[in-house]
Design a protein around this motif. Structure first.
Motif, PDB file in Angstrom:
ATOM      1  N   MET A   1       0.830  -1.265   0.032  1.00  0.00           N
ATOM      2  CA  MET A   1      -0.118  -0.011   0.177  1.00  0.00           C
ATOM      3  C   MET A   1       0.833   1.280  -0.016  1.00  0.00           C
ATOM      4  O   MET A   1       1.894   1.407   0.898  1.00  0.00           O
ATOM      5  N   ARG A  19      -0.274   6.643   6.815  1.00  0.00           N
ATOM      6  CA  ARG A  19      -0.818   5.280   6.435  1.00  0.00           C
ATOM      7  C   ARG A  19      -0.173   4.794   5.336  1.00  0.00           C
ATOM      8  O   ARG A  19       0.068   5.302   4.122  1.00  0.00           O
ATOM      9  N   GLY A  20      -0.028   3.239   5.566  1.00  0.00           N
ATOM     10  CA  GLY A  20       0.562   2.531   4.544  1.00  0.00           C
ATOM     11  C   GLY A  20       2.198   2.058   4.500  1.00  0.00           C
ATOM     12  O   GLY A  20       2.378   1.953   5.588  1.00  0.00           O
ATOM     13  N   SER A  21       2.912   2.167   3.509  1.00  0.00           N
ATOM     14  CA  SER A  21       4.286   1.932   3.580  1.00  0.00           C
ATOM     15  C   SER A  21       5.220   2.979   3.406  1.00  0.00           C
ATOM     16  O   SER A  21       5.082   3.821   2.404  1.00  0.00           O
ATOM     17  N   ASN A  23       8.409   3.657   1.977  1.00  0.00           N
ATOM     18  CA  ASN A  23       9.432   2.806   1.197  1.00  0.00           C
ATOM     19  C   ASN A  23       9.800   3.653   0.094  1.00  0.00           C
ATOM     20  O   ASN A  23       9.671   4.811   0.060  1.00  0.00           O
ATOM     21  N   LYS A  45       0.085   5.213  13.691  1.00  0.00           N
ATOM     22  CA  LYS A  45      -0.505   3.975  14.052  1.00  0.00           C
ATOM     23  C   LYS A  45      -0.860   3.027  12.767  1.00  0.00           C
ATOM     24  O   LYS A  45      -1.032   2.129  13.073  1.00  0.00           O
ATOM     25  N   ASP A  46      -1.091   3.937  11.864  1.00  0.00           N
ATOM     26  CA  ASP A  46      -1.549   2.980  10.490  1.00  0.00           C
ATOM     27  C   ASP A  46      -0.298   2.949   9.456  1.00  0.00           C
ATOM     28  O   ASP A  46      -0.427   2.420   8.344  1.00  0.00           O
ATOM     29  N   LEU A  47       0.955   3.016  10.116  1.00  0.00           N
ATOM     30  CA  LEU A  47       1.942   2.880   9.333  1.00  0.00           C
ATOM     31  C   LEU A  47       2.313   1.237   9.199  1.00  0.00           C
ATOM     32  O   LEU A  47       2.564   0.724  10.319  1.00  0.00           O
ATOM     33  N   LYS A  48       2.246   0.566   8.013  1.00  0.00           N
ATOM     34  CA  LYS A  48       2.309  -0.883   8.065  1.00  0.00           C
ATOM     35  C   LYS A  48       3.760  -1.510   7.710  1.00  0.00           C
ATOM     36  O   LYS A  48       4.057  -2.585   8.055  1.00  0.00           O
ATOM     37  N   SER A  49       4.604  -0.546   6.962  1.00  0.00           N
ATOM     38  CA  SER A  49       5.902  -1.185   6.785  1.00  0.00           C
ATOM     39  C   SER A  49       6.986  -0.086   6.461  1.00  0.00           C
ATOM     40  O   SER A  49       6.335   0.942   6.167  1.00  0.00           O
ATOM     41  N   TYR A  74       2.334   6.646  18.757  1.00  0.00           N
ATOM     42  CA  TYR A  74       2.064   5.280  18.076  1.00  0.00           C
ATOM     43  C   TYR A  74       3.316   4.664  17.326  1.00  0.00           C
ATOM     44  O   TYR A  74       2.800   4.068  16.353  1.00  0.00           O
ATOM     45  N   PRO A  76       5.451   2.371  15.658  1.00  0.00           N
ATOM     46  CA  PRO A  76       5.355   0.976  15.783  1.00  0.00           C
ATOM     47  C   PRO A  76       7.089   0.450  15.908  1.00  0.00           C
ATOM     48  O   PRO A  76       8.067   1.172  15.725  1.00  0.00           O
TER      49      PRO A  76
END
Length: 162
Positions: A1, A19-21, A23, A45-49, A74, A76
């Motif tokens: 994402m 929010r998302g990746s 990269n 909080k919505d950071l995925k990678s 938040y 990660p």
């Protein structure tokens, strides 16, 4: 994402939700500026990678931002790992308001990410040292869960970014 940003402004404070990746394709931060007379809150909080190129882009961006106060919420585990690995990852004025700590149950194999919040699970003592309290967590069968990190390594960032 792909990385997406959401903005809100209230009481001389800009909040940016990532929010998302984060990269090499995360160009959403390019050109983002905030009012230098406002505080900046960054919600992760919505950071995925996160990968190394995303870290480099974030580092360059965050050091260009002019603001009164810089607070992160938040955070990660991968973000905490980068704070511990990369000297000067964040500007010196950055404050970590909350972050996640991994827990694990040997009995059931369950894991959990527990939110640690400033003044609740960590605070500074009168002598300026960070004091941590470790909430007891239980797995689905009521067994005690253990921290799934090395304390001395994982919490190092708090000395600089309290």
């Amino acid at each position: 994402m792909a990385l997406q940003l959401s903005f809100s402004i209230s009481d001389k404070c800009t909040t940016i939700l990532l929010r998302g990746s984060l990269n090499e394709y995360a160009s959403a931060l390019d050109g983002v500026e905030v009012n230098p007379n406002f505080d900046l809150n960054i919600d992760l909080k919505d950071l995925k990678s996160i990968n190394s190129l995303g870290i480099r882009n974030f580092h360059a961006w965050i050091h260009r931002i002019q603001c009164q106060r810089l607070r992160l919420f938040y955070c990660p585990r991968p973000f905490i790992n980068q704070m511990n690995l990369v000297e000067g990852f964040l500007p010196d004025k950055a404050e970590i308001e909350s972050f996640f700590v991994p827990y694990y149950s040997e009995r059931t194999g369950e894991d959990a990410m527990v939110l640690y919040t400033k003044y609740l699970e960590y605070k500074k003592s009168d002598d300026g040292k960070v004091v941590l309290s470790f909430p007891e967590m239980q797995d689905s069968e009521g067994n005690k869960m253990e921290l799934d990190i090395f304390k001395d390594q994982y919490f190092r960032f708090l000395d600089k970014y309290y």
